[in-house]
Scaffold this motif. Structure first.
Motif, PDB file in Angstrom:
ATOM      1  N   ALA A 224       1.296  15.986  -5.314  1.00  0.00           N
ATOM      2  CA  ALA A 224       1.840  15.237  -4.208  1.00  0.00           C
ATOM      3  C   ALA A 224       2.728  15.934  -3.127  1.00  0.00           C
ATOM      4  CB  ALA A 224       2.557  14.387  -5.078  1.00  0.00           C
ATOM      5  N   MET A 225       3.669  16.854  -3.347  1.00  0.00           N
ATOM      6  CA  MET A 225       4.377  17.395  -2.489  1.00  0.00           C
ATOM      7  C   MET A 225       3.564  18.209  -1.403  1.00  0.00           C
ATOM      8  SD  MET A 225       7.181  16.392  -2.677  1.00  0.00           S
ATOM      9  CE  MET A 225       8.268  17.420  -1.728  1.00  0.00           C
ATOM     10  N   ARG A 226       2.357  18.851  -2.028  1.00  0.00           N
ATOM     11  CA  ARG A 226       1.534  19.720  -1.126  1.00  0.00           C
ATOM     12  C   ARG A 226       0.753  19.023  -0.147  1.00  0.00           C
ATOM     13  NH1 ARG A 226      -1.836  21.662  -5.085  1.00  0.00           N
ATOM     14  NH2 ARG A 226      -0.384  23.339  -5.469  1.00  0.00           N
ATOM     15  N   HIS A 227       0.494  17.530  -0.622  1.00  0.00           N
ATOM     16  CA  HIS A 227      -0.188  16.721   0.402  1.00  0.00           C
ATOM     17  C   HIS A 227       0.738  15.538   0.781  1.00  0.00           C
ATOM     18  CE1 HIS A 227      -4.043  18.748  -0.285  1.00  0.00           C
ATOM     19  NE2 HIS A 227      -3.795  18.810  -1.534  1.00  0.00           N
ATOM     20  N   TYR A 228       1.960  15.729   0.960  1.00  0.00           N
ATOM     21  CA  TYR A 228       2.969  14.698   1.085  1.00  0.00           C
ATOM     22  C   TYR A 228       2.726  13.819   2.468  1.00  0.00           C
ATOM     23  CZ  TYR A 228       7.463  12.245   1.934  1.00  0.00           C
ATOM     24  OH  TYR A 228       8.578  11.367   2.047  1.00  0.00           O
ATOM     25  N   TYR A 229       2.235  14.503   3.507  1.00  0.00           N
ATOM     26  CA  TYR A 229       1.953  13.713   4.739  1.00  0.00           C
ATOM     27  C   TYR A 229       0.432  13.253   5.002  1.00  0.00           C
ATOM     28  CZ  TYR A 229       6.615  15.515   6.037  1.00  0.00           C
ATOM     29  OH  TYR A 229       7.788  15.831   6.183  1.00  0.00           O
ATOM     30  N   PRO A 234       1.757   6.411  -3.996  1.00  0.00           N
ATOM     31  CA  PRO A 234       2.380   5.157  -4.250  1.00  0.00           C
ATOM     32  C   PRO A 234       4.122   5.320  -4.486  1.00  0.00           C
ATOM     33  CG  PRO A 234       0.497   4.851  -5.199  1.00  0.00           C
ATOM     34  CD  PRO A 234       0.487   6.464  -4.819  1.00  0.00           C
ATOM     35  N   THR A 235       4.707   4.305  -4.114  1.00  0.00           N
ATOM     36  CA  THR A 235       6.194   4.287  -4.350  1.00  0.00           C
ATOM     37  C   THR A 235       6.579   2.998  -5.088  1.00  0.00           C
ATOM     38  OG1 THR A 235       6.741   5.989  -2.696  1.00  0.00           O
ATOM     39  CG2 THR A 235       8.470   4.614  -3.569  1.00  0.00           C
ATOM     40  N   GLN A 236       7.239   2.950  -6.033  1.00  0.00           N
ATOM     41  CA  GLN A 236       7.704   1.953  -6.767  1.00  0.00           C
ATOM     42  C   GLN A 236       9.049   1.293  -6.024  1.00  0.00           C
ATOM     43  OE1 GLN A 236       6.341  -0.124  -9.045  1.00  0.00           O
ATOM     44  NE2 GLN A 236       7.911  -1.693  -9.126  1.00  0.00           N
ATOM     45  N   ARG A 237       9.080   0.271  -5.689  1.00  0.00           N
ATOM     46  CA  ARG A 237      10.453  -0.225  -4.911  1.00  0.00           C
ATOM     47  C   ARG A 237      11.564  -0.288  -6.150  1.00  0.00           C
ATOM     48  NH1 ARG A 237      10.324  -5.917  -2.049  1.00  0.00           N
ATOM     49  NH2 ARG A 237      12.735  -5.279  -2.222  1.00  0.00           N
ATOM     50  N   ASN A 238      12.887  -0.083  -5.989  1.00  0.00           N
ATOM     51  CA  ASN A 238      13.653  -0.227  -6.909  1.00  0.00           C
ATOM     52  C   ASN A 238      13.973  -1.647  -7.083  1.00  0.00           C
ATOM     53  OD1 ASN A 238      15.773   0.099  -8.480  1.00  0.00           O
ATOM     54  ND2 ASN A 238      17.389   0.718  -6.962  1.00  0.00           N
ATOM     55  N   ILE A 239      13.732  -2.540  -7.862  1.00  0.00           N
ATOM     56  CA  ILE A 239      14.092  -3.851  -8.263  1.00  0.00           C
ATOM     57  C   ILE A 239      14.526  -4.115  -9.599  1.00  0.00           C
ATOM     58  CG2 ILE A 239      12.783  -6.157  -8.288  1.00  0.00           C
ATOM     59  CD1 ILE A 239      10.730  -5.221  -6.329  1.00  0.00           C
ATOM     60  N   ASN A 244      12.797 -12.738  -9.707  1.00  0.00           N
ATOM     61  CA  ASN A 244      12.781 -12.907  -8.338  1.00  0.00           C
ATOM     62  C   ASN A 244      11.384 -13.510  -7.959  1.00  0.00           C
ATOM     63  OD1 ASN A 244      10.383 -10.808  -8.041  1.00  0.00           O
ATOM     64  ND2 ASN A 244      11.807  -9.258  -8.976  1.00  0.00           N
ATOM     65  N   ASN A 245      11.023 -13.682  -6.536  1.00  0.00           N
ATOM     66  CA  ASN A 245      10.116 -14.439  -6.309  1.00  0.00           C
ATOM     67  C   ASN A 245       9.299 -13.479  -5.582  1.00  0.00           C
ATOM     68  OD1 ASN A 245      11.642 -14.127  -3.974  1.00  0.00           O
ATOM     69  ND2 ASN A 245      11.308 -16.026  -3.100  1.00  0.00           N
ATOM     70  N   LEU A 246       8.809 -12.334  -6.007  1.00  0.00           N
ATOM     71  CA  LEU A 246       7.880 -11.364  -5.321  1.00  0.00           C
ATOM     72  C   LEU A 246       6.609 -11.252  -5.987  1.00  0.00           C
ATOM     73  CD1 LEU A 246      10.474  -8.425  -4.936  1.00  0.00           C
ATOM     74  CD2 LEU A 246       9.683 -10.311  -3.023  1.00  0.00           C
ATOM     75  N   ARG A 247       5.510 -11.260  -5.234  1.00  0.00           N
ATOM     76  CA  ARG A 247       4.294 -10.894  -5.662  1.00  0.00           C
ATOM     77  C   ARG A 247       4.219  -9.508  -6.288  1.00  0.00           C
ATOM     78  NH1 ARG A 247       0.084 -14.440  -5.194  1.00  0.00           N
ATOM     79  NH2 ARG A 247      -1.392 -12.695  -5.276  1.00  0.00           N
ATOM     80  N   MET A 248       3.565  -9.094  -7.285  1.00  0.00           N
ATOM     81  CA  MET A 248       3.285  -7.607  -7.698  1.00  0.00           C
ATOM     82  C   MET A 248       2.775  -6.918  -6.403  1.00  0.00           C
ATOM     83  SD  MET A 248       4.248  -7.880 -10.835  1.00  0.00           S
ATOM     84  CE  MET A 248       4.096  -6.124 -10.957  1.00  0.00           C
ATOM     85  N   ALA A 249       2.084  -7.317  -5.403  1.00  0.00           N
ATOM     86  CA  ALA A 249       1.657  -6.227  -4.405  1.00  0.00           C
ATOM     87  C   ALA A 249       2.653  -5.981  -3.540  1.00  0.00           C
ATOM     88  CB  ALA A 249       0.900  -7.314  -3.472  1.00  0.00           C
ATOM     89  N   TRP A 250       4.015  -6.759  -3.762  1.00  0.00           N
ATOM     90  CA  TRP A 250       5.415  -6.347  -2.775  1.00  0.00           C
ATOM     91  C   TRP A 250       6.211  -5.265  -3.563  1.00  0.00           C
ATOM     92  CZ3 TRP A 250       5.757 -12.407  -1.794  1.00  0.00           C
ATOM     93  CH2 TRP A 250       4.809 -12.675  -0.922  1.00  0.00           C
ATOM     94  N   HIS A 251       5.712  -5.211  -4.729  1.00  0.00           N
ATOM     95  CA  HIS A 251       6.745  -4.016  -5.574  1.00  0.00           C
ATOM     96  C   HIS A 251       6.132  -2.784  -5.142  1.00  0.00           C
ATOM     97  CE1 HIS A 251       7.454  -7.259  -7.942  1.00  0.00           C
ATOM     98  NE2 HIS A 251       8.244  -6.795  -8.573  1.00  0.00           N
ATOM     99  N   VAL A 252       5.208  -2.293  -4.493  1.00  0.00           N
ATOM    100  CA  VAL A 252       4.625  -0.956  -4.336  1.00  0.00           C
ATOM    101  C   VAL A 252       4.281  -0.990  -2.913  1.00  0.00           C
ATOM    102  CG1 VAL A 252       4.044  -0.589  -6.735  1.00  0.00           C
ATOM    103  CG2 VAL A 252       2.276  -1.782  -5.099  1.00  0.00           C
ATOM    104  N   TYR A 253       4.224   0.497  -2.513  1.00  0.00           N
ATOM    105  CA  TYR A 253       4.059   0.887  -1.230  1.00  0.00           C
ATOM    106  C   TYR A 253       3.674   2.302  -0.930  1.00  0.00           C
ATOM    107  CZ  TYR A 253       8.682   2.243  -0.352  1.00  0.00           C
ATOM    108  OH  TYR A 253      10.029   2.960  -0.471  1.00  0.00           O
ATOM    109  N   HIS A 254       3.394   2.888   0.279  1.00  0.00           N
ATOM    110  CA  HIS A 254       3.320   4.249   0.323  1.00  0.00           C
ATOM    111  C   HIS A 254       4.287   4.794   1.300  1.00  0.00           C
ATOM    112  CE1 HIS A 254      -0.483   3.988  -1.634  1.00  0.00           C
ATOM    113  NE2 HIS A 254      -0.564   5.119  -1.428  1.00  0.00           N
ATOM    114  N   ASP A 255       4.899   6.069   1.227  1.00  0.00           N
ATOM    115  CA  ASP A 255       5.706   6.531   1.856  1.00  0.00           C
ATOM    116  C   ASP A 255       5.305   6.735   3.381  1.00  0.00           C
ATOM    117  OD1 ASP A 255       8.222   6.615   0.459  1.00  0.00           O
ATOM    118  OD2 ASP A 255       7.435   8.598  -0.626  1.00  0.00           O
ATOM    119  N   GLY A 256       3.765   6.962   3.352  1.00  0.00           N
ATOM    120  CA  GLY A 256       3.066   7.141   4.456  1.00  0.00           C
ATOM    121  C   GLY A 256       1.887   6.432   4.805  1.00  0.00           C
TER     122      GLY A 256
END
Length: 352
Positions: A224-229, A234-239, A244-256
């Protein structure tokens, strides 16, 4: 395995340890390694019952049981959500709305009223107690006085919903407040068809490895660090574990976000891009800043946004989505822009 477990556990211990790594590859709902990995650890546990309470071994037993429990819950709760959405569909032209909503909510609540694999949960709870008493392993804030939910407190999330139950329950309760029955039915169908992009469309959850076929993925997380950019992970939001009223899709995203290509589009079609993102999305379509035509509801930190796709962009049957640069130097990483999910919608396909 020989040094930290037992001298005669080299081969089986190695296989079981590598199994825990295989558990983390691919979509959890269909990962066939999870059950096999648990069986390997249970073989060790049953073959050496006098040693199973040793904390070095129990840490890995705990992980194997936890993974199996989560997978079983995920499969069950995914099925419940599908059944609830089917229940919301009208069976006749005058099928009353409120009974359908009540039945759908009852189905969703079966995750609590009729939970699965409780024997696995009890096993996990017992091991969490044991690990706290032997090495002070703090897997819960209220029970073991951990410093914060984000600090490995997996017992506080052991029964966290693995479907969109909380969001759907809140949205369905909002339908009760709509006065017009026609407007109620329209909103119900929006909820039922939420992830459906319609004919000729696409829907991707950017941070979900099973719902993001256009995202390049790493086989081994140590890269992951070698290919950071160039290959963001995926990153998990700190929830917190509170409701809460969030869909599961809104828990995760990418740093880039890399460039995303959508092909097999109708060159004569009319398209829009819909997405949810934190902050206004600097969307580029084929390298040109996109025109935002609508900003919708905000859920916690993500806001619905729609963009027009120029006819010139789809003339070759594909579009490339990329992202302009934002000045985020003064922002904490938690406040920086990210995108959670994306729709490519064709006009006339029933979605707009």
């Amino acid at each position: 395995a020989r040094y930290f477990f037992r001298s005669d556990l080299g081969e089986l211990g190695t296989s079981a340890l590598l199994g825990l790594e295989a558990n983390l590859r691919g979509p959890a709902i269909s990962n066939g390694a999870v059950a096999g990995t648990l069986r390997q650890w249970q073989e060790i546990e049953n073959s050496y019952p006098e040693y199973a309470a040793n904390w070095r071994l129990q840490m890995h037993l705990f992980r194997a049981y936890y993974g199996a429990y989560i997978q079983q819950r995920l499969q069950y709760e995914t099925k419940l959500e599908r059944q609830a959405l089917e229940q919301l569909q009208p069976r006749t032209a005058d099928d009353p709305i409120m009974p359908r909503i009540s039945q759908a909510i009852e189905i969703l609540k079966r995750a609590e009223t009729a939970p699965v694999q409780q024997e696995l949960l009890h096993k996990i709870e017992a091991m969490a107690d044991s690990l706290f008493s032997t090495i002070g392993y703090q897997t819960s804030v209220p029970k073991y006085q951990a410093s914060g939910f984000e600090r490995g407190c997996m017992m506080d999330y052991v029964n966290y919903p693995l479907n969109n139950r909380w969001w759907l329950e809140d949205e369905l309760n909002q339908v009760n407040r709509i006065e017009s029955s026609a407007a109620q039915e329209k909103r119900l169908q929006q909820l039922v068809q939420w992830e459906n992009p319609g004919a000729g469309g696409y829907y991707d959850i950017i941070g979900h490895v099973g719902h993001s076929p256009r995202m390049i993925k790493l086989q081994y997380v140590e890269d992951a660090m070698r290919h950071y950019y160039d290959i963001p992970v995926p990153t998990q939001r700190n929830i917190s574990p509170q409701r809460n009223n969030l869909r599961m899709a809104w828990h995760v995203y990418h740093d880039g976000l890399p460039t995303l290509t959508y092909d097999a589009l109708d060159p004569q079609g009319s398209y829009r891009v819909k997405l949810f993102s934190q902050r206004e999305a600097p969307l580029l379509i084929d390298g040109i800043p996109a025109t935002r035509i609508r900003t919708g509801a905000t859920y916690d930190q993500v806001t619905e946004q729609e963009f027009e796709v120029p006819a010139s962009a789809t003339a070759d049957g594909k579009i490339e989505l990329s992202w302009g640069v934002l000045d985020e130097r003064k922002l904490n990483w938690r406040q920086k822009h990210y995108v959670t999910d994306i729709w490519i919608l064709e006009k006339g396909a029933g979605r707009f």
